[in-house]
Design an enzyme around this catalytic site. Structure first.
Site, PDB file in Angstrom:
ATOM      1  N   LYS A  64     -18.575   4.827  -2.518  1.00 61.24           N
ATOM      2  CA  LYS A  64     -19.673   4.251  -1.753  1.00 61.24           C
ATOM      3  C   LYS A  64     -20.996   4.510  -2.466  1.00 61.24           C
ATOM      4  O   LYS A  64     -21.198   5.575  -3.043  1.00 61.24           O
ATOM      5  CB  LYS A  64     -19.709   4.859  -0.348  1.00 61.24           C
ATOM      6  CG  LYS A  64     -18.484   4.483   0.479  1.00 61.24           C
ATOM      7  CD  LYS A  64     -18.338   5.323   1.732  1.00 61.24           C
ATOM      8  CE  LYS A  64     -17.013   5.000   2.423  1.00 61.24           C
ATOM      9  NZ  LYS A  64     -16.668   5.972   3.473  1.00 61.24           N
TER      10      LYS A  64
ATOM     11  N   GLY B 130      -7.823   3.623  -2.712  1.00 57.33           N
ATOM     12  CA  GLY B 130      -7.407   2.437  -3.449  1.00 57.33           C
ATOM     13  C   GLY B 130      -6.234   2.650  -4.410  1.00 57.33           C
ATOM     14  O   GLY B 130      -5.755   1.696  -5.017  1.00 57.33           O
TER      15      GLY B 130
ATOM     16  N   LYS C 139       0.831  -1.209   0.000  1.00 54.47           N
ATOM     17  CA  LYS C 139       0.000   0.000   0.000  1.00 54.47           C
ATOM     18  C   LYS C 139       0.864   1.256   0.000  1.00 54.47           C
ATOM     19  O   LYS C 139       1.883   1.311   0.683  1.00 54.47           O
ATOM     20  CB  LYS C 139      -0.865   0.043   1.268  1.00 54.47           C
ATOM     21  CG  LYS C 139      -1.932  -1.035   1.357  1.00 54.47           C
ATOM     22  CD  LYS C 139      -2.731  -0.854   2.648  1.00 54.47           C
ATOM     23  CE  LYS C 139      -4.025  -1.643   2.609  1.00 54.47           C
ATOM     24  NZ  LYS C 139      -4.865  -1.388   3.798  1.00 54.47           N
TER      25      LYS C 139
ATOM     26  N   VAL D  15     -19.740  12.260   3.701  1.00 55.29           N
ATOM     27  CA  VAL D  15     -21.004  12.265   2.944  1.00 55.29           C
ATOM     28  C   VAL D  15     -22.103  11.539   3.743  1.00 55.29           C
ATOM     29  O   VAL D  15     -23.242  11.981   3.797  1.00 55.29           O
ATOM     30  CB  VAL D  15     -20.798  11.578   1.571  1.00 55.29           C
ATOM     31  CG1 VAL D  15     -22.098  11.512   0.792  1.00 55.29           C
ATOM     32  CG2 VAL D  15     -19.731  12.298   0.743  1.00 55.29           C
TER      33      VAL D  15
ATOM     34  N   ARG E 182     -27.043   6.745  -2.364  1.00 52.84           N
ATOM     35  CA  ARG E 182     -26.519   7.894  -3.113  1.00 52.84           C
ATOM     36  C   ARG E 182     -27.115   7.865  -4.518  1.00 52.84           C
ATOM     37  O   ARG E 182     -26.906   6.911  -5.272  1.00 52.84           O
ATOM     38  CB  ARG E 182     -24.992   7.828  -3.203  1.00 52.84           C
ATOM     39  CG  ARG E 182     -24.326   7.919  -1.854  1.00 52.84           C
ATOM     40  CD  ARG E 182     -22.853   8.198  -2.004  1.00 52.84           C
ATOM     41  NE  ARG E 182     -22.141   8.036  -0.748  1.00 52.84           N
ATOM     42  CZ  ARG E 182     -20.885   8.408  -0.558  1.00 52.84           C
ATOM     43  NH1 ARG E 182     -20.193   8.950  -1.549  1.00 52.84           N
ATOM     44  NH2 ARG E 182     -20.303   8.222   0.610  1.00 52.84           N
TER      45      ARG E 182
ATOM     46  N   ARG F  28     -12.545  14.757   8.441  1.00 54.16           N
ATOM     47  CA  ARG F  28     -13.562  15.661   7.864  1.00 54.16           C
ATOM     48  C   ARG F  28     -14.965  15.144   8.205  1.00 54.16           C
ATOM     49  O   ARG F  28     -15.111  14.040   8.716  1.00 54.16           O
ATOM     50  CB  ARG F  28     -13.424  15.656   6.337  1.00 54.16           C
ATOM     51  CG  ARG F  28     -13.652  14.256   5.768  1.00 54.16           C
ATOM     52  CD  ARG F  28     -13.691  14.182   4.258  1.00 54.16           C
ATOM     53  NE  ARG F  28     -14.124  12.876   3.796  1.00 54.16           N
ATOM     54  CZ  ARG F  28     -13.355  11.804   3.680  1.00 54.16           C
ATOM     55  NH1 ARG F  28     -12.067  11.876   3.993  1.00 54.16           N
ATOM     56  NH2 ARG F  28     -13.848  10.651   3.274  1.00 54.16           N
TER      57      ARG F  28
HETATM   58  C1  MV4 Z   1      -7.100  -3.608   2.630  1.00 55.98           C
HETATM   59  C2  MV4 Z   1      -7.891  -4.660   2.125  1.00 55.98           C
HETATM   60  C3  MV4 Z   1      -7.564  -5.943   2.487  1.00 55.98           C
HETATM   61  N1  MV4 Z   1      -6.519  -6.185   3.310  1.00 55.98           N
HETATM   62  N2  MV4 Z   1      -6.071  -3.900   3.449  1.00 55.98           N
HETATM   63  C4  MV4 Z   1      -9.175  -0.046   0.120  1.00 55.98           C
HETATM   64  C5  MV4 Z   1      -9.050   1.426   0.319  1.00 55.98           C
HETATM   65  C6  MV4 Z   1      -7.913   1.604   1.215  1.00 55.98           C
HETATM   66  N3  MV4 Z   1      -8.094   2.714   2.060  1.00 55.98           N
HETATM   67  C7  MV4 Z   1      -7.809   0.322   1.976  1.00 55.98           C
HETATM   68  N4  MV4 Z   1      -8.465  -0.670   1.199  1.00 55.98           N
HETATM   69  C8  MV4 Z   1      -8.342  -1.992   1.483  1.00 55.98           C
HETATM   70  N5  MV4 Z   1      -7.331  -2.323   2.323  1.00 55.98           N
HETATM   71  C9  MV4 Z   1      -5.794  -5.159   3.748  1.00 55.98           C
HETATM   72  N6  MV4 Z   1      -4.752  -5.421   4.556  1.00 55.98           N
HETATM   73  C10 MV4 Z   1      -8.951  -4.320   1.273  1.00 55.98           C
HETATM   74  C11 MV4 Z   1      -9.175  -2.992   0.930  1.00 55.98           C
HETATM   75  C12 MV4 Z   1     -10.287  -2.763   0.041  1.00 55.98           C
HETATM   76  C13 MV4 Z   1     -11.448  -2.104   0.460  1.00 55.98           C
HETATM   77  C14 MV4 Z   1     -11.593  -1.589   1.754  1.00 55.98           C
HETATM   78  C15 MV4 Z   1     -12.735  -0.945   2.149  1.00 55.98           C
HETATM   79  C16 MV4 Z   1     -13.766  -0.796   1.267  1.00 55.98           C
HETATM   80  C17 MV4 Z   1     -13.668  -1.278  -0.018  1.00 55.98           C
HETATM   81  C18 MV4 Z   1     -12.516  -1.921  -0.438  1.00 55.98           C
HETATM   82  C19 MV4 Z   1     -12.428  -2.396  -1.734  1.00 55.98           C
HETATM   83  C20 MV4 Z   1     -11.282  -3.038  -2.133  1.00 55.98           C
HETATM   84  C21 MV4 Z   1     -10.213  -3.199  -1.252  1.00 55.98           C
END
Ligand code: MV4
Length: 447
Positions: free
Chosen positions: A237, A165, A158, A295, A336, A292
């Site tokens: 979302k 994402g 990440k 929404v 939404r 913040r």
């Molecule tokens: C993750 C995950 C699975 N495992 N981390 C997506 C946005 C970013 N802020 C963090 N995200 C994710 N982190 C780990 N270790 C899966 C996601 C993720 C996700 C998280 C929340 C809502 C939708 C998502 C869609 C795809 C992946």
């Protein structure tokens, strides 16, 4: 208390903030681009200042113009809403330097939470559960291989500057590491000008559950329970609800306690959101903190009968948090409504609304800035309305949503909306059973 608040935003959230200002006896100033000169925020605010042409970078993101508007109108605070400059540390700092209260986090707080690897280190120190992973940033590709062996595949790399994402990759096996390492770093460098990466165990099929929090400048903190935001598509979302159908009393207490610990550890002032991933065993892990108003704050407002914008303004003005315990006894769902065609991959379709009728009646709330004759501009996001239902139970909130969606008329040449999607979702078996994860939209098909 503030005498005059400048709203550095547009659309429904600008209107939402103006409404609370009026109820609090605070004068409002809205800034607007030439594309928004006919907008309801411009009509309903006490004052309006044009700050530039339609392009966001020349108007709603133009710090110098916004500060100038605040100085000319003698505003003593700026509310940034969501998006735009709401989590821009430079803007927060410039407001402070000009003696204008930024209704949001300090520059230092935004930077501390905006760097994901450092936010995670802070949370670990505060004993908030985090996904097992690398300690801080990965040094290089060799370090990535080494860490992945310790964590165990599948892992996720990440971007520390990430969010939404971007700069994020799942690595299922070591044979894939190098290509993902290279492409994630290139993407992060291009998007954020920062290619720092960290690593976590990949949580498969998680739910996205977030906790609304508040903290004041005297070290008091509270949470206002959760929102389930798992129904999203490409990190946008589509539906949010509270309580989460996956929640248990035990999990809510644990996640609430962890969130309050987080707020106290960083001495957070204002309203905010602590985002978590929740796995199928109901283990929860800190993901990020939003500094913040969001929404989806509306659904929390409905179930606890509380104005979060008012609380945000009061906290910025130096008041104490209103309460410490909020017990939701209702169920709220937000759909939404976007100017997007769900039959064509949700492509945006801006245009002029010629025919408009909102649903109403018991348990319906609509937060929107549109009206018959309104033109949805291609320059900004495609959200036209937030339709919220509130009822005693989830089942009743869904029934109400179906009824409201069936009454909603939004018509105009070339305009499609996400209404048909929501109608199909409300009939979906898994959705009705509360059986969904963040992967739900990957397999959902419009009929
Ligand atoms: C993750 C995950 C699975 N495992 N981390 C997506 C946005 C970013 N802020 C963090 N995200 C994710 N982190 C780990 N270790 C899966 C996601 C993720 C996700 C998280 C929340 C809502 C939708 C998502 C869609 C795809 C992946």
């Amino acid at each position: 208390m503030f005498k005059k608040i400048l709203i550095a935003n547009r659309g429904e959230i600008a209107l939402r903030i103006i409404r609370t200002c009026k109820e609090m006896g605070i004068k409002s100033v809205v800034v607007y681009s030439t594309a928004d000169s006919e907008s309801l925020p411009v009509r309903f605010a006490d004052e309006a200042v044009c700050i530039g042409p339609p392009s966001s970078s020349e108007s709603y993101l133009k710090i110098a113009n916004i500060i100038a508007a605040a100085e000319i109108t003698n505003a003593d605070a700026i509310h940034p809403g969501y998006g735009f400059l709401s989590e821009n540390s430079k803007f927060s700092q410039i407001c402070e330097d000009h003696g204008i209260k930024f209704i949001g986090a300090s520059a230092a707080m935004i930077d501390k939470m905006g760097d994901k690897a450092s936010a995670k280190t802070t949370m670990l120190k505060a004993k908030v559960p985090c996904v097992p992973g690398s300690k801080g940033l990965l040094k290089n590709l060799a370090d990535a291989y080494k860490q992945a062996e310790v964590i165990g595949y599948p892992v996720m790399i990440k971007a520390t500057a990430g969010g939404g994402g971007k700069g994020m990759r799942v690595v299922w096996a070591k044979t894939e590491m190098e290509e993902h390492w290279d492409s994630a770093r290139a993407e992060s460098a291009a998007a954020f000008g920062n290619d720092g990466m960290y690593m976590e165990k990949f949580v498969e099929e998680p739910r996205h559950i977030e906790i609304q929090v508040a903290g004041d400048m005297y070290g008091n903190a509270c949470h206002m329970s959760e929102r389930d935001c798992s129904i999203q598509r490409r990190h946008q979302k589509l539906v949010e609800e509270t309580p989460s159908p996956f929640m248990t009393e035990e999990l809510r207490t644990a996640m609430g306690d962890a969130s309050v610990k987080a707020v106290k550890a960083i001495k957070y002032e204002g309203v905010g959101t602590v985002e978590f991933l929740v796995d199928k065993h109901r283990n929860f892990y800190f993901m990020e903190m939003n500094t913040r108003i969001q929404v989806e704050h509306t659904i929390t407002e409905e179930v606890i009968n509380f104005d979060l914008i008012k609380e945000q303004i009061k906290l910025a003005a130096g008041e104490k948090i209103t309460g410490t315990e909020y017990i939701p006894r209702l169920h709220a769902i937000q759909c939404r409504i976007n100017a997007e065609n769900p039959l064509k991959g949700f492509i945006p379709c801006p245009g002029t609304i010629t025919d408009y009728h909102e649903p109403g009646g018991h348990g319906i709330r609509i937060d929107s800035h549109v009206y018959a004759g309104y033109t949805i501009s291609p320059y900004y996001d495609s959200m036209i309305s937030k339709l919220i239902t509130v009822a005693q139970t989830r089942e009743e909130a869904i029934t109400k949503m179906k009824r409201a969606l069936s009454e909603y008329i939004i018509e105009g040449k070339g305009i499609s909306t996400t209404i048909p999607f929501h109608q199909q979702l409300m009939e979906d078996k898994s959705f009705n059973e509360g059986n969904f994860t963040t992967k739900f939209m990957e397999t959902f098909e419009m009929k």
